[in-house]
Structure formats: C-alpha cells, structure tokens
Design an enzyme around this catalytic site. Structure first.
Site, PDB file in Angstrom:
ATOM      1  N   GLU A  48     -94.747  19.528  86.311  1.00 45.59           N
ATOM      2  CA  GLU A  48     -93.358  19.100  86.134  1.00 45.59           C
ATOM      3  C   GLU A  48     -92.663  19.207  87.484  1.00 45.59           C
ATOM      4  O   GLU A  48     -92.460  20.306  88.004  1.00 45.59           O
ATOM      5  CB  GLU A  48     -92.712  19.998  85.064  1.00 45.59           C
ATOM      6  N   SER A  49     -92.310  18.075  88.043  1.00 51.09           N
ATOM      7  CA  SER A  49     -91.793  18.063  89.415  1.00 51.09           C
ATOM      8  C   SER A  49     -90.499  18.869  89.556  1.00 51.09           C
ATOM      9  O   SER A  49     -90.286  19.520  90.585  1.00 51.09           O
ATOM     10  CB  SER A  49     -91.581  16.627  89.888  1.00 51.09           C
ATOM     11  N   CYS A  79     -99.535  12.810  90.592  1.00 50.20           N
ATOM     12  CA  CYS A  79     -98.508  12.732  89.559  1.00 50.20           C
ATOM     13  C   CYS A  79     -97.216  13.448  89.990  1.00 50.20           C
ATOM     14  O   CYS A  79     -96.490  12.920  90.811  1.00 50.20           O
ATOM     15  CB  CYS A  79     -99.088  13.249  88.251  1.00 50.20           C
ATOM     16  N   ARG A 106     -89.926   8.138  87.874  1.00 50.82           N
ATOM     17  CA  ARG A 106     -90.502   9.209  87.036  1.00 50.82           C
ATOM     18  C   ARG A 106     -90.673   8.731  85.590  1.00 50.82           C
ATOM     19  O   ARG A 106     -89.909   7.900  85.118  1.00 50.82           O
ATOM     20  CB  ARG A 106     -89.584  10.431  87.012  1.00 50.82           C
ATOM     21  N   ILE A 133    -100.620  10.796  82.551  1.00 53.93           N
ATOM     22  CA  ILE A 133     -99.907  11.670  81.611  1.00 53.93           C
ATOM     23  C   ILE A 133     -98.430  11.705  81.999  1.00 53.93           C
ATOM     24  O   ILE A 133     -98.075  12.236  83.052  1.00 53.93           O
ATOM     25  CB  ILE A 133    -100.475  13.107  81.626  1.00 53.93           C
ATOM     26  N   ARG A 134     -97.604  11.124  81.149  1.00 56.07           N
ATOM     27  CA  ARG A 134     -96.167  11.012  81.471  1.00 56.07           C
ATOM     28  C   ARG A 134     -95.976  10.687  82.956  1.00 56.07           C
ATOM     29  O   ARG A 134     -95.244  11.355  83.692  1.00 56.07           O
ATOM     30  CB  ARG A 134     -95.409  12.283  81.065  1.00 56.07           C
ATOM     31  N   HIS A 169    -104.429  11.301  87.334  1.00 52.41           N
ATOM     32  CA  HIS A 169    -104.992  12.652  87.494  1.00 52.41           C
ATOM     33  C   HIS A 169    -106.505  12.640  87.702  1.00 52.41           C
ATOM     34  O   HIS A 169    -107.255  12.853  86.746  1.00 52.41           O
ATOM     35  CB  HIS A 169    -104.715  13.477  86.236  1.00 52.41           C
ATOM     36  N   GLU A 171    -108.252  14.880  88.875  1.00 58.24           N
ATOM     37  CA  GLU A 171    -108.792  16.227  88.603  1.00 58.24           C
ATOM     38  C   GLU A 171    -109.117  16.422  87.124  1.00 58.24           C
ATOM     39  O   GLU A 171    -109.767  17.393  86.760  1.00 58.24           O
ATOM     40  CB  GLU A 171    -107.820  17.305  89.111  1.00 58.24           C
TER      41      GLU A 171
HETATM   42  N1  GLN Z   1     -93.465  13.768  84.107  1.00 53.77           N
HETATM   43  C1  GLN Z   1     -93.726  14.693  85.176  1.00 53.77           C
HETATM   44  C2  GLN Z   1     -92.560  14.726  86.184  1.00 53.77           C
HETATM   45  O1  GLN Z   1     -91.726  13.838  86.170  1.00 53.77           O
HETATM   46  C3  GLN Z   1     -95.014  14.342  85.906  1.00 53.77           C
HETATM   47  C4  GLN Z   1     -96.166  14.386  84.930  1.00 53.77           C
HETATM   48  C5  GLN Z   1     -97.461  14.856  85.493  1.00 53.77           C
HETATM   49  O2  GLN Z   1     -97.542  15.430  86.590  1.00 53.77           O
HETATM   50  N2  GLN Z   1     -98.495  14.694  84.708  1.00 53.77           N
HETATM   51  O3  GLN Z   1     -92.494  15.622  86.938  1.00 53.77           O
END
Ligand code: GLN
Length: 189
Positions: A48-49, A79, A106, A133-134, A169, A171
């Site tokens: 989560e940034s 990400c 984002r 992922i998101r 991702h 990883e």
């Molecule tokens: N949705 C996250 C963000 O905005 C990033 C998602 C992720 O790193 N998988 O920070």
C-alpha cells in the site's frame, strides 16, 4: 551482489525468495540504520503506497533512498513501488520519491478488475505471466522512459536509466526472468 529490499510493508519476502533463487544476497531495510551505501541495488515491493510512503518519511528513509536512486543505484519498484517512484500521480495528490518521469494512476483497473493475470510480452524478457493486484498503470511516460510492456494499451512496465518498474508482481510467480533482468541492470549489463 547485495540487494536492499524495503521491508516496511507489503510483499517483500517474495522478492527476497526470488533473489535468493538467483543467487543474490538480500538485506531487509526497515530503519535508517539498515540503509547503507554498500547496496548494489534496491527493491521497492508491492503493498500500500500510502502506508509505505508514511513509513519511509517516519523512518527518515525517504531522502537517503531518493538520493541513492538519483545517484544511480539500480532500483526495481513493483506496483506500490512504481507509485513511490512516479513523479506524478493522476488521481492522488501525493508524490513520494518522484524520481521516475511517469504519470501513474493508482487502483487504475477499478473494483471489477481489481486482480487479474495476463500473459504479456515484455521487452528484453519475452512473454511473461503478469499478475495484477489492485494495480496502477502508467498513463504517460516521459521522453527518457523506455516502455517495456503494455496491456490493453496501458503501460505496465517501463525503464528509465537505473529505474525499473512494473505495475504487476513478478515476485508472485515462479518466473525469475524479470528479477534476472534487474540483476543484469545491477551488474551493469
Ligand atoms: N493499490 C495499491 C496502492 O495504490 C498498490 C497495490 C499493490 O502494490 N499490489 O498503493
């Protein structure tokens, strides 16, 4: 070869496993004292940034990290790591490291497509099983940025000098080729 993996929050263990498969030594960075000049490369993991950015500031890591990247230390952001590197975010007022000349959106795929996988050609790597992922994507890339991959015309991997970033991702797969690409950058290849 010693790679510093930011371990404040998010999917850092998976990066460490990937790097150890490839024979690179890793150091977890959580506090200022873990961060040294002796790192050959840096990984900024997904997560989560907003949380990562807050912790980087609180731990006094933002400035030394930015200086290291600007000084040429190779960095790979996945990400949330891409969001931290971006000079501009189109749907968020924050800027974190602001070292990479890209505009990033984002959570760009909305709720329905929050998570998905797509086999994507990546320049210099080949077809790659990309896991999102998101995820963010890169809306705009500056002149000095080399676009490495797109999905549905959206940029999902890019490189600018010593900075490599993916919206997905690597990883979280078994496929080590993107980490190997990064280690080649570290070796100066
Ligand atoms: N949705 C996250 C963000 O905005 C990033 C998602 C992720 O790193 N998988 O920070």
């Amino acid at each position: 070869m010693k790679i510093g993996v930011f371990a404040l929050q998010g999917a850092f263990i998976e990066h460490e496993k990937m790097l150890s498969v490839l024979g690179a030594e890793t150091v977890e960075i959580r506090r200022r004292e873990h961060f040294s000049d002796g790192l050959d490369g840096i990984i900024l993991p997904g997560g989560e940034s907003t949380v990562q950015g807050k912790l980087l500031r609180e731990e006094g890591l933002m400035q030394p990290l930015k200086a290291a990247i600007e000084g040429g230390v190779p960095v790979f952001g996945t990400c949330a790591g891409l969001i931290l590197l971006a000079k501009r975010l189109s749907n968020d007022a924050n800027v974190y490291l602001g070292t990479m000349d890209v505009t990033v959106k984002r959570n760009a795929y909305g709720r329905q497509l929050g998570s998905f996988a797509a086999v994507t050609p990546v320049k210099g790597v080949g077809d790659y099983p990309a896991v999102f992922i998101r995820a963010p994507y890169i809306e705009e890339a500056g002149k000095g940025v080399d676009v490495l991959a797109t999905v549905d015309n959206k940029i999902v991997a890019a490189r600018q000098k010593n900075m490599l970033a993916t919206a997905f991702h690597p990883e979280l797969t078994e496929d080590t080729r993107i980490h190997a690409y990064f280690l080649d950058m570290v070796k100066g290849k």
